[in-house]
Design a protein around this motif. Structure first.
Motif, short mmCIF file in Angstrom:
data_model
loop_
_atom_site.label_atom_id
_atom_site.label_comp_id
_atom_site.label_asym_id
_atom_site.label_seq_id
_atom_site.Cartn_x
_atom_site.Cartn_y
_atom_site.Cartn_z
N ASN A 331 0.82 -1.22 0.00
CA ASN A 331 0.00 0.00 0.00
C ASN A 331 0.85 1.27 0.00
O ASN A 331 0.36 2.35 0.31
CB ASN A 331 -0.93 0.01 1.22
CG ASN A 331 -1.91 -1.14 1.20
OD1 ASN A 331 -2.51 -1.45 0.17
ND2 ASN A 331 -2.06 -1.80 2.36
N HIS A 332 2.13 1.14 -0.34
CA HIS A 332 3.06 2.27 -0.31
C HIS A 332 3.19 2.85 1.11
O HIS A 332 3.38 4.04 1.29
CB HIS A 332 2.61 3.39 -1.26
CG HIS A 332 2.81 3.06 -2.71
ND1 HIS A 332 3.61 2.04 -3.14
CD2 HIS A 332 2.30 3.65 -3.84
CE1 HIS A 332 3.59 1.98 -4.46
NE2 HIS A 332 2.80 2.94 -4.92
N THR A 333 3.08 1.98 2.11
CA THR A 333 3.22 2.41 3.50
C THR A 333 4.61 2.03 3.98
O THR A 333 5.07 0.90 3.80
CB THR A 333 2.16 1.74 4.39
OG1 THR A 333 0.86 2.09 3.92
CG2 THR A 333 2.32 2.19 5.84
N TRP A 334 5.27 2.99 4.62
CA TRP A 334 6.62 2.78 5.13
C TRP A 334 6.55 1.87 6.36
O TRP A 334 5.93 2.22 7.36
CB TRP A 334 7.22 4.13 5.47
CG TRP A 334 8.53 4.12 6.20
CD1 TRP A 334 9.52 3.21 6.11
CD2 TRP A 334 8.99 5.10 7.14
NE1 TRP A 334 10.57 3.55 6.92
CE2 TRP A 334 10.27 4.71 7.56
CE3 TRP A 334 8.44 6.27 7.65
CZ2 TRP A 334 11.01 5.44 8.48
CZ3 TRP A 334 9.18 7.01 8.57
CH2 TRP A 334 10.45 6.60 8.97
N VAL A 335 7.20 0.72 6.31
CA VAL A 335 7.11 -0.24 7.41
C VAL A 335 8.42 -0.43 8.14
O VAL A 335 8.45 -0.85 9.30
CB VAL A 335 6.58 -1.60 6.92
CG1 VAL A 335 5.14 -1.48 6.47
CG2 VAL A 335 7.45 -2.16 5.79
N SER A 336 9.55 -0.16 7.49
CA SER A 336 10.84 -0.28 8.17
C SER A 336 11.89 0.48 7.38
O SER A 336 11.67 0.88 6.24
CB SER A 336 11.26 -1.76 8.32
OG SER A 336 11.48 -2.35 7.06
N SER A 337 13.06 0.66 8.00
CA SER A 337 14.12 1.41 7.33
C SER A 337 15.48 0.97 7.86
O SER A 337 15.59 0.42 8.96
CB SER A 337 13.95 2.92 7.54
OG SER A 337 13.92 3.24 8.91
N VAL A 338 16.50 1.23 7.05
CA VAL A 338 17.89 0.97 7.43
C VAL A 338 18.67 2.26 7.24
O VAL A 338 18.63 2.86 6.16
CB VAL A 338 18.53 -0.15 6.58
CG1 VAL A 338 20.00 -0.33 6.96
CG2 VAL A 338 17.77 -1.45 6.76
N ILE A 339 19.35 2.71 8.28
CA ILE A 339 20.18 3.90 8.20
C ILE A 339 21.64 3.46 8.22
O ILE A 339 22.04 2.69 9.10
CB ILE A 339 19.91 4.86 9.38
CG1 ILE A 339 18.40 5.10 9.56
CG2 ILE A 339 20.65 6.18 9.17
CD1 ILE A 339 17.72 5.70 8.36
N GLN A 340 22.44 3.94 7.27
CA GLN A 340 23.84 3.53 7.20
C GLN A 340 24.74 4.74 7.05
O GLN A 340 24.51 5.61 6.21
CB GLN A 340 24.07 2.57 6.03
CG GLN A 340 25.50 2.03 5.99
CD GLN A 340 25.62 0.76 5.19
OE1 GLN A 340 24.63 0.13 4.83
NE2 GLN A 340 26.85 0.36 4.91
N ILE A 341 25.79 4.80 7.90
CA ILE A 341 26.82 5.84 7.84
C ILE A 341 28.16 5.13 7.81
O ILE A 341 28.59 4.55 8.82
CB ILE A 341 26.74 6.80 9.04
CG1 ILE A 341 25.37 7.48 9.11
CG2 ILE A 341 27.86 7.83 8.98
CD1 ILE A 341 25.14 8.27 10.38
N LEU A 342 28.80 5.10 6.65
CA LEU A 342 30.03 4.33 6.45
C LEU A 342 29.81 2.89 6.91
O LEU A 342 28.97 2.20 6.37
CB LEU A 342 31.20 5.01 7.17
CG LEU A 342 31.56 6.42 6.66
CD1 LEU A 342 32.74 6.97 7.43
CD2 LEU A 342 31.83 6.43 5.17
N SER A 343 30.53 2.42 7.93
CA SER A 343 30.43 1.03 8.33
C SER A 343 29.34 0.76 9.36
O SER A 343 29.06 -0.38 9.70
CB SER A 343 31.78 0.56 8.89
OG SER A 343 32.15 1.36 10.01
N TRP A 344 28.70 1.81 9.85
CA TRP A 344 27.65 1.64 10.87
C TRP A 344 26.28 1.59 10.22
O TRP A 344 26.00 2.32 9.27
CB TRP A 344 27.70 2.82 11.85
CG TRP A 344 26.55 2.83 12.83
CD1 TRP A 344 26.47 2.17 14.02
CD2 TRP A 344 25.31 3.54 12.68
NE1 TRP A 344 25.26 2.42 14.63
CE2 TRP A 344 24.53 3.25 13.84
CE3 TRP A 344 24.78 4.37 11.70
CZ2 TRP A 344 23.25 3.78 14.03
CZ3 TRP A 344 23.51 4.90 11.88
CH2 TRP A 344 22.75 4.61 13.02
N ARG A 345 25.41 0.72 10.74
CA ARG A 345 24.04 0.66 10.22
C ARG A 345 23.10 0.26 11.34
O ARG A 345 23.48 -0.43 12.30
CB ARG A 345 23.93 -0.32 9.04
CG ARG A 345 24.12 -1.77 9.40
CD ARG A 345 24.38 -2.62 8.16
NE ARG A 345 23.29 -2.58 7.21
CZ ARG A 345 22.29 -3.48 7.18
NH1 ARG A 345 22.26 -4.45 8.08
NH2 ARG A 345 21.36 -3.40 6.28
#
Length: 354
Positions: A331-345
């Motif tokens: 339904n085009h609903t945001w259910v999860s996400s991953v944030i990454q900064i260089l080697s950290w996530r």
């Protein structure tokens, strides 16, 4: 000739020889006119090590230097602009063509670039004997439409630095070297949109934007009051990658949409201002993400990794790239996400959209 007369003659000759040697060693002597001079040289080097690798990246990142020197009263006494040749960037330094004295140096680096595109930032024209340091603000070159100010450019990298120097006088000549540390003011943010089902994500279905009031910087690099800047992606592309294998040994293809932004300086006091918004073409909000709050999630990791405590301002200054991957349901609903900064996530889920 008695012994006293002999002593007086030898002493006189020694005095004459000493005087001659002193004259030869003087910067005004004919010897220096033939073999060199006794000029005093002051040179300024630059370092960009305020990053998350704690390594000097000046040679690879900085394309030009605009340097200004001010006297004790804050009035401009000298300025110089130089393009940096990548072939000699590792050893680059700028000659300070200044007399001995105390100065405040200010640098804006990255204002002048390859000449193929319009410059991303600008400072007012400066005049020796007239311009004060406070007048050398740096502004994002933005466009305007019916919705207000916006930027959709791949911004050139911008850096700022200041340094107080005391240039000594030396009658015998010499060379003195100083080093200015730089702070990077531009950031690359990549947003990746994927369906959990693996189905296509179509560019025509979504609108991406990042908003903040961070397009004007003071001479000390603090953000000044400014209009809202609507940052728009300078590139959007569909991507596909093969991941893993199922029980039959078949590689699963995952498709997504990648949007690349370049935004101005990130400052912790703007954590409520800088918002990434994704909507459908019909106006439905898919996600509203506080960019700075999400970026600061990586701070503790880097403090532990390098055993180096830092405040929010320093971490955001060191950060210059962040990747945010958002997963949508059918339904085009945001259910999860991953944030990454260089080697950290970090993986986030069950997020409510405002």
């Amino acid at each position: 000739m008695n012994i006293w007369t002999l002593i007086r003659n030898v002493a006189a000759k020694v005095c004459v020889m000493s005087a001659c040697l002193l004259a030869l060693s003087s910067c005004d002597s004919w010897l220096y006119e033939e073999e060199g001079d006794c000029s005093v040289y002051y040179r300024l080097k630059f370092r960009y090590e305020r990053n998350l690798k704690w390594a000097d990246a000046f040679a690879n990142e900085v394309s030009s230097v605009h340097l200004y020197a001010f006297d004790k009263s804050g009035v401009l006494v000298w300025q110089q602009e130089e393009q940096i040749d990548p072939a000699t960037a590792e050893d680059y330094s700028m000659l300070l063509d200044l007399p001995a004295g105390d100065y405040k140096l200010l640098a804006w680096c990255g204002l002048q670039n390859d000449g193929e595109h319009e410059e991303s930032f600008s400072v007012p024209e400066a005049h020796v004997g007239e311009t004060h340091m406070e007048q050398l603000q740096c502004a994002l070159n933005r466009q305007h439409d019916e919705s207000g100010a916006f930027s959709k450019e791949h911004l050139y990298r911008l850096f700022h630095g200041t340094l107080d120097v005391s240039l000594p006088s030396n009658d015998d000549g010499g060379s003195y070297e100083y080093t200015m540390l730089l702070t990077k003011n531009t950031n690359h943010i990549r947003v990746i949109l994927q369906h959990l089902s693996g189905e296509d994500v179509n560019e025509a279905d979504f609108i991406f934007r990042i908003d903040d009031e961070n397009g004007l910087m003071a001479h000390d690099n603090e953000l000044m009051a400014d209009e809202n800047i609507n940052y728009r992606p300078w590139d959007i592309q569909s991507v596909e990658a093969g991941i893993g294998k199922d029980d039959t040994g078949v590689i699963t293809n995952v498709k997504g949409l990648v949007a690349d932004f370049t935004v101005g300086r990130l400052i912790e006091t703007h954590h409520e201002n800088m918002i990434l918004t994704i909507t459908t073409r019909e106006g439905k909000t898919v996600a509203r993400i506080p960019v700075i709050d999400y970026a600061l999630m990586g701070k503790e990791y880097y403090e532990k990794e390098y055993n180096y405590p830092m405040d929010k301002r320093e971490f955001l200054d060191r950060l210059d790239e962040c990747v945010m991957t958002l997963f949508l349901d059918e339904n085009h609903t945001w259910v999860s996400s991953v944030i990454q900064i260089l080697s950290w996530r970090v993986v986030l889920s069950n997020v409510e959209v405002e």
